[in-house]
Design a protein around this motif. Structure first.
Motif, PDB file in Angstrom:
ATOM      1  N   ALA A 119       1.755 -29.561  36.450  1.00  0.00           N
ATOM      2  CA  ALA A 119       2.188 -29.772  37.830  1.00  0.00           C
ATOM      3  C   ALA A 119       1.661 -28.668  38.735  1.00  0.00           C
ATOM      4  O   ALA A 119       1.214 -28.922  39.866  1.00  0.00           O
ATOM      5  CB  ALA A 119       3.711 -29.835  37.893  1.00  0.00           C
ATOM      6  N   TRP A 120       1.702 -27.434  38.241  1.00  0.00           N
ATOM      7  CA  TRP A 120       1.180 -26.314  39.036  1.00  0.00           C
ATOM      8  C   TRP A 120      -0.313 -26.481  39.276  1.00  0.00           C
ATOM      9  O   TRP A 120      -0.800 -26.303  40.409  1.00  0.00           O
ATOM     10  CB  TRP A 120       1.461 -24.989  38.321  1.00  0.00           C
ATOM     11  N   ARG A 121      -1.053 -26.804  38.225  1.00  0.00           N
ATOM     12  CA  ARG A 121      -2.510 -26.946  38.350  1.00  0.00           C
ATOM     13  C   ARG A 121      -2.892 -28.001  39.390  1.00  0.00           C
ATOM     14  O   ARG A 121      -3.789 -27.778  40.211  1.00  0.00           O
ATOM     15  CB  ARG A 121      -3.116 -27.308  36.994  1.00  0.00           C
ATOM     16  N   LEU A 122      -2.226 -29.122  39.351  1.00  0.00           N
ATOM     17  CA  LEU A 122      -2.611 -30.223  40.221  1.00  0.00           C
ATOM     18  C   LEU A 122      -2.240 -29.977  41.677  1.00  0.00           C
ATOM     19  O   LEU A 122      -2.741 -30.668  42.570  1.00  0.00           O
ATOM     20  CB  LEU A 122      -1.986 -31.532  39.725  1.00  0.00           C
ATOM     21  N   ASP A 151     -10.168 -29.449  26.024  1.00  0.00           N
ATOM     22  CA  ASP A 151      -9.828 -30.457  25.012  1.00  0.00           C
ATOM     23  C   ASP A 151      -8.328 -30.701  24.897  1.00  0.00           C
ATOM     24  O   ASP A 151      -7.901 -31.684  24.295  1.00  0.00           O
ATOM     25  CB  ASP A 151     -10.388 -30.046  23.651  1.00  0.00           C
ATOM     26  N   ARG A 152      -7.523 -29.835  25.499  1.00  0.00           N
ATOM     27  CA  ARG A 152      -6.065 -29.996  25.457  1.00  0.00           C
ATOM     28  C   ARG A 152      -5.495 -30.374  26.824  1.00  0.00           C
ATOM     29  O   ARG A 152      -4.290 -30.268  27.040  1.00  0.00           O
ATOM     30  CB  ARG A 152      -5.403 -28.709  24.947  1.00  0.00           C
ATOM     31  N   GLU A 157      -6.366 -32.419  34.887  1.00  0.00           N
ATOM     32  CA  GLU A 157      -6.491 -30.983  34.661  1.00  0.00           C
ATOM     33  C   GLU A 157      -7.932 -30.586  34.347  1.00  0.00           C
ATOM     34  O   GLU A 157      -8.368 -29.482  34.699  1.00  0.00           O
ATOM     35  CB  GLU A 157      -5.564 -30.557  33.529  1.00  0.00           C
ATOM     36  N   ILE A 158      -8.653 -31.478  33.684  1.00  0.00           N
ATOM     37  CA  ILE A 158     -10.073 -31.212  33.425  1.00  0.00           C
ATOM     38  C   ILE A 158     -10.832 -31.113  34.743  1.00  0.00           C
ATOM     39  O   ILE A 158     -11.616 -30.178  34.968  1.00  0.00           O
ATOM     40  CB  ILE A 158     -10.668 -32.305  32.522  1.00  0.00           C
ATOM     41  N   VAL A 164     -12.101 -25.130  39.690  1.00  0.00           N
ATOM     42  CA  VAL A 164     -11.829 -23.690  39.653  1.00  0.00           C
ATOM     43  C   VAL A 164     -13.085 -22.923  39.251  1.00  0.00           C
ATOM     44  O   VAL A 164     -13.447 -21.915  39.876  1.00  0.00           O
ATOM     45  CB  VAL A 164     -10.678 -23.378  38.682  1.00  0.00           C
ATOM     46  N   ALA A 165     -13.760 -23.392  38.199  1.00  0.00           N
ATOM     47  CA  ALA A 165     -14.958 -22.701  37.715  1.00  0.00           C
ATOM     48  C   ALA A 165     -16.012 -22.608  38.817  1.00  0.00           C
ATOM     49  O   ALA A 165     -16.636 -21.556  39.022  1.00  0.00           O
ATOM     50  CB  ALA A 165     -15.515 -23.415  36.486  1.00  0.00           C
TER      51      ALA A 165
END
Length: 318
Positions: A119-122, A151-152, A157-158, A164-165
């Motif tokens: 949730a934080w990431r999105l 892979d997790r 999130e991917i 981010v990268a």
């Protein structure tokens, strides 16, 4: 057998000649542009030398701490682990890693944490990641690679991780190699037109990346030469020559053959000297990434040991 003896004698002669220690380092004072004025590359005797921040896991490892270590070591290229990247941006603190099976309570805790982190990431804006890049760039340091466990992750999130990268200025993402991940993640690499470097442990052979590289032109290799030697009992040089144009980065460490231990550089069977000299001769541009995994002496610390590794590289290439 004869080649092994020659390699051992060459290594002993090198060590005696070099007097490996944590002395002063010779670095180029110029940092040529990669894609724009805020990206840099360390040139140590002609090669791009960096470090993965996993090397400093025994020390405080916030993004600010890591920046301090890199500045002290005068390294200008880094493979930055995902935890300090996200912690800087305000992510929920990671749960402690645990070896062995988890209890039902621990499994529930980790499932809850994974949902909170997702949730934080999105919802995370890119502002803090832009700020983090600026902090590193202001010290002349390029976040060349970000490491995320793609892979997790869920598909959303991917996508977040690639965003981010790119915000950090990284040329790609690294993660652990598996037969499933190299196929599953290829469409995401194509979608984002960004490299994914798959890292090997000792369960690997000369052909382990062939399928992965065919799945996407953005699939690449994060070659760990110490693990490769430990798992195959062979030199990584033929593999490097075969796939040099598909190597995103190369982890450098020294391990013994037959799944042997990680050892201080020069004491194992990994042909570090020969590999670095090949990189210099052929002008390979991928990063030679120091990964500190041997036991740190009681009177030392990770920064001092990485300094020894830098000195080893400098002497190997002089």
């Amino acid at each position: 057998m004869q080649n092994d003896k020659k390699q051992l004698l060459a290594r002993r002669e090198f060590l005696a000649k070099a007097g490996i220690g944590a002395g002063a380092f010779l670095f180029s004072s110029a940092f040529p542009s990669i894609t724009n004025a805020t990206q840099f590359v360390t040139k140590v005797e002609g090669i791009n030398l960096g470090v993965i921040t996993y090397s400093f896991r025994s020390m405080p490892s916030s993004a600010e701490d890591l920046l301090g270590y890199l500045t002290e070591l005068d390294l200008k290229a880094v493979e930055l682990m995902g935890d300090p990247i996200e912690a800087y941006a305000g992510a929920p603190a990671p749960l402690p890693w645990k070896r062995g099976p988890l209890s039902d309570v621990e499994k529930a805790e980790r499932a809850k944490h994974a949902e909170e982190l997702k949730a934080w990431r999105l919802a995370a804006p890119m502002d803090k990641f832009k700020e983090l890049r600026k902090k590193f760039n202001n010290e002349g340091i390029n976040i060349e690679i970000a490491k995320f466990p793609l892979d997790r992750m869920s598909p959303e999130e991917i996508d977040y991780s690639f965003k981010v990268a790119k915000t950090l200025g990284a040329k790609g993402i690294t993660l652990e190699r598996s037969d499933e991940s190299v196929k599953k993640l290829a469409p995401y690499a194509d979608k984002h037109k960004s490299l994914i470097g798959y890292h090997n442990h000792a369960k690997v052979d000369f052909n382990s990346w062939d399928d992965a590289l065919n799945y996407s032109k953005y699939n690449a290799i994060n070659l760990d030469i110490g693990h490769y030697v430990a798992g195959t009992n062979n030199s990584p040089i033929p593999l490097i020559k075969k796939h040099h144009d598909r190597i995103l980065s190369m982890h450098v460490k020294d391990r013994k053959k037959n799944n042997g231990d990680n050892l201080p550089w020069g004491q194992g069977d990994t042909p570090i000297i020969e590999v670095l000299q090949l990189m210099k001769k052929e002008k390979y541009k991928f990063m030679a990434t120091i990964e500190l995994e041997y036991a740190i002496p009681e009177d030392s610390n990770a920064v001092k040991e990485v300094a020894r590794c830098i000195d080893y590289c400098r002497n190997a290439l002089s």
